[in-house]
Design a protein around this motif. Sequence first.
Motif, PDB file in Angstrom:
ATOM      1  N   SER A 182       0.830  -1.201   0.000  1.00  0.00           N
ATOM      2  CA  SER A 182       0.000   0.000   0.000  1.00  0.00           C
ATOM      3  C   SER A 182       0.867   1.255   0.000  1.00  0.00           C
ATOM      4  O   SER A 182       0.597   2.214  -0.741  1.00  0.00           O
ATOM      5  N   ALA A 183       1.931   1.241   0.812  1.00  0.00           N
ATOM      6  CA  ALA A 183       2.846   2.389   0.849  1.00  0.00           C
ATOM      7  C   ALA A 183       3.550   2.576  -0.485  1.00  0.00           C
ATOM      8  O   ALA A 183       3.762   3.709  -0.943  1.00  0.00           O
ATOM      9  N   THR A 210      10.437  10.480   0.023  1.00  0.00           N
ATOM     10  CA  THR A 210      10.693   9.271   0.795  1.00  0.00           C
ATOM     11  C   THR A 210       9.602   9.059   1.826  1.00  0.00           C
ATOM     12  O   THR A 210       9.013  10.022   2.336  1.00  0.00           O
ATOM     13  N   VAL A 211       9.329   7.795   2.141  1.00  0.00           N
ATOM     14  CA  VAL A 211       8.406   7.459   3.219  1.00  0.00           C
ATOM     15  C   VAL A 211       9.040   6.389   4.101  1.00  0.00           C
ATOM     16  O   VAL A 211       9.780   5.524   3.631  1.00  0.00           O
ATOM     17  N   ARG A 212       8.717   6.474   5.380  1.00  0.00           N
ATOM     18  CA  ARG A 212       9.146   5.428   6.310  1.00  0.00           C
ATOM     19  C   ARG A 212       8.081   4.340   6.335  1.00  0.00           C
ATOM     20  O   ARG A 212       6.884   4.626   6.430  1.00  0.00           O
ATOM     21  N   VAL A 256      13.099  13.649  13.503  1.00  0.00           N
ATOM     22  CA  VAL A 256      11.808  14.320  13.644  1.00  0.00           C
ATOM     23  C   VAL A 256      10.737  13.241  13.794  1.00  0.00           C
ATOM     24  O   VAL A 256      10.461  12.505  12.840  1.00  0.00           O
ATOM     25  N   PRO A 257      10.135  13.102  14.970  1.00  0.00           N
ATOM     26  CA  PRO A 257       9.253  11.963  15.254  1.00  0.00           C
ATOM     27  C   PRO A 257       8.102  11.795  14.265  1.00  0.00           C
ATOM     28  O   PRO A 257       7.746  10.668  13.925  1.00  0.00           O
ATOM     29  N   ASP A 258       7.508  12.882  13.801  1.00  0.00           N
ATOM     30  CA  ASP A 258       6.340  12.784  12.919  1.00  0.00           C
ATOM     31  C   ASP A 258       6.685  12.771  11.438  1.00  0.00           C
ATOM     32  O   ASP A 258       5.787  12.826  10.595  1.00  0.00           O
ATOM     33  N   ALA A 259       7.970  12.690  11.106  1.00  0.00           N
ATOM     34  CA  ALA A 259       8.373  12.766   9.694  1.00  0.00           C
ATOM     35  C   ALA A 259       8.271  11.398   9.030  1.00  0.00           C
ATOM     36  O   ALA A 259       9.270  10.739   8.753  1.00  0.00           O
ATOM     37  N   HIS A 260       7.038  10.975   8.777  1.00  0.00           N
ATOM     38  CA  HIS A 260       6.798   9.733   8.026  1.00  0.00           C
ATOM     39  C   HIS A 260       7.183   9.918   6.567  1.00  0.00           C
ATOM     40  O   HIS A 260       7.674   8.994   5.922  1.00  0.00           O
ATOM     41  N   CYS A 261       6.956  11.128   6.044  1.00  0.00           N
ATOM     42  CA  CYS A 261       7.215  11.425   4.627  1.00  0.00           C
ATOM     43  C   CYS A 261       8.027  12.703   4.524  1.00  0.00           C
ATOM     44  O   CYS A 261       7.795  13.659   5.274  1.00  0.00           O
ATOM     45  N   VAL A 262       8.989  12.717   3.602  1.00  0.00           N
ATOM     46  CA  VAL A 262       9.793  13.909   3.328  1.00  0.00           C
ATOM     47  C   VAL A 262       9.819  14.129   1.824  1.00  0.00           C
ATOM     48  O   VAL A 262      10.065  13.194   1.052  1.00  0.00           O
ATOM     49  N   MET A 263       9.560  15.359   1.400  1.00  0.00           N
ATOM     50  CA  MET A 263       9.545  15.727  -0.016  1.00  0.00           C
ATOM     51  C   MET A 263      10.479  16.907  -0.243  1.00  0.00           C
ATOM     52  O   MET A 263      10.515  17.849   0.558  1.00  0.00           O
ATOM     53  N   ALA A 289       3.353  13.680   8.815  1.00  0.00           N
ATOM     54  CA  ALA A 289       3.008  12.386   9.394  1.00  0.00           C
ATOM     55  C   ALA A 289       2.442  11.423   8.362  1.00  0.00           C
ATOM     56  O   ALA A 289       2.458  10.207   8.571  1.00  0.00           O
ATOM     57  N   THR A 290       1.924  11.949   7.261  1.00  0.00           N
ATOM     58  CA  THR A 290       1.427  11.113   6.170  1.00  0.00           C
ATOM     59  C   THR A 290       1.877  11.721   4.851  1.00  0.00           C
ATOM     60  O   THR A 290       2.176  12.921   4.779  1.00  0.00           O
ATOM     61  N   LEU A 291       1.899  10.910   3.814  1.00  0.00           N
ATOM     62  CA  LEU A 291       2.258  11.426   2.491  1.00  0.00           C
ATOM     63  C   LEU A 291       1.236  12.453   1.994  1.00  0.00           C
ATOM     64  O   LEU A 291       1.631  13.523   1.517  1.00  0.00           O
TER      65      LEU A 291
END
Length: 260
Positions: free
Chosen positions: A18-19, A44-46, A108-115, A186-188
Amino acid sequence: MNAVLQPRAPGLHPEEWSARVQLAAAYRIFDMLGWTEMIYNHITVRLPDEVTGGQKQFLINPFGLHYSEVTASNLLKIDVEGRKLDADNPWPVNPAGFTIHAAIHEHVPDAHCVMHTHTTNGLAVACTEGGLAQNNFYSAQLHDMVAYHDFEGITIHAEEAPRLLASLGRKPLMILRNHGLLAAGATLPLTFVRLWTLQRACDIQVAQAALGRAIAVPEAVARKTTHDSFQFDQQFGAGQDVFDAMTRLYEKRHGDDYRK
């Protein structure tokens, strides 16, 4: 997120697939919006802990592919050092390009996604001494949400990471001076709508600059506008509805081969 239309790759956890599908869609949407930089830059996504057992693992674009060529199955899985974890994937990873992303994902704890982007208007604003101007509908939605980091050259050196993190603080958006734009979330989908709003603000600012002095938005109004902005309110999907609509638009125009 839209339901997966193609069966997931054998052996992959459903949450990882899904990710992968969502991230591949994001790369295609960036291409559709003209936010590409040939084969460079990254989204990127975790991966969630239920996939990795708590280990820090990430998905990133294969180095050498244009965003229009990214698919769910050819995305690379890497660790926080940028090392490739899926040996059967023939594409290389660009560990130097993951430097900024790794630092933010790690600290950064809430950094699920970085663009990160180098769009023309985003970079133009990043080159101005005043940075983002609080003078339009879009920048008024970003009050106290945008950090700045001074240019130190190509961001491939790990020793810059502590300074970059100090510049970012707890803000979800950053203008890398003389360089480009960056968003984390926190989300993409939430990261996407935040970056879209910043990009839109930059577009308006560049267009307006030729018209003379702009009308400034008072700080109190900007603060209220940011508070009221629907796309940051969890009750309204935190960008999911926007991202789903853009995914449908992409598929209508270009098909759904990114899901492969």
